[in-house]
Motif scaffolding. Sequence first.
Motif, short mmCIF file in Angstrom:
data_model
loop_
_atom_site.label_atom_id
_atom_site.label_comp_id
_atom_site.label_asym_id
_atom_site.label_seq_id
_atom_site.Cartn_x
_atom_site.Cartn_y
_atom_site.Cartn_z
N LEU A 132 0.97 -1.24 0.24
CA LEU A 132 -0.19 -0.02 0.09
C LEU A 132 0.85 1.08 0.07
N ARG A 133 1.87 1.20 0.74
CA ARG A 133 2.84 2.42 0.77
C ARG A 133 3.61 2.52 -0.49
N GLY A 134 4.18 1.42 -1.03
CA GLY A 134 4.61 1.40 -2.31
C GLY A 134 3.73 2.07 -3.59
N GLY A 135 2.67 1.72 -3.24
CA GLY A 135 1.40 1.94 -4.29
C GLY A 135 1.10 3.55 -4.13
N VAL A 136 1.02 3.95 -2.78
CA VAL A 136 0.58 5.39 -2.95
C VAL A 136 1.93 6.31 -3.48
N TYR A 137 3.22 5.93 -3.08
CA TYR A 137 4.14 6.67 -3.60
C TYR A 137 4.15 6.57 -5.11
N SER A 138 3.85 5.60 -5.66
CA SER A 138 3.89 5.24 -7.22
C SER A 138 2.73 6.20 -7.80
#
Length: 270
Positions: A132-138
């Motif tokens: 989820l955190r990586g997806g938000v950044y991306s």
Amino acid sequence: MALLTTSVGRAAASPVSAGEAAGLLLYRNYLAYRRAWYIFVTGFLEPVLYLFSIGIGVGQLVTDFEFHGQSIPYAEFVAPGMLAASAMNGALLDSTFNFFFKLKYNKLFDQMLATPLTTMDIARGELAWSLLRGGVYSAGFLLVMLAMGLVSSWWAVLVVPATLLIGLAFGGICMALTTFMRSWQDFEFITLASMPLFLFSATFFPVTAYPPAVRWVVEVTPLYRGVVLCRELTTGVLTWGSAFSVLYLVAMGLIGLRVVGRRLDRLLLT
């Protein structure tokens, strides 16, 4: 908070499914971070600054760049690589530093095991939060790319799912490696590994610039596979390299998740 209490009460009465357990841990992490949202900004800004300083700055000097026989602006070549690096950063932070703190210092996982949650539930839940955190950044970085006109294909709608695969791979493997760490000093190895992965991921120039022996090594690194996938989706030039990257990233993430489950069994249940 009432929702979490109700869910935990139900969990105490009967075992929870894998999906429910992951949802509980995601909600727990959301509650922990909702007042510290600014922490998410740091991981997002780093690749954006790289894009402006190198992609735009150097792009003024490189007028024409070749990619799979097509001529594209240099910034358009660099941006997908930075997008993949953004997904890596998001997953890396939670699956190493934060995971280690929960495991070794505040003993959060020991407390979770006093409930019907299992070690594999913990592993899946923590990995889901990393995704989820990586997806938000991306997603944020992709919006920057769209605003700058650095996306030239409708295949780019698949970029966020692609970055989730990058998060899966790095989250799974990094959590597995973190279970072997003994102290904060061991995190020097994280920097020692992540910096070469970033510099030698063919983000700033094509992999063909390397000698054959070095090129083979670069092509089997996880960030390079993520860069290939994101770059081909944003430019619309798809090859079998993208299909291989998907299989590679999924396999890496699942292997890491399996190792995490077994390591947590050994560390917390024996």
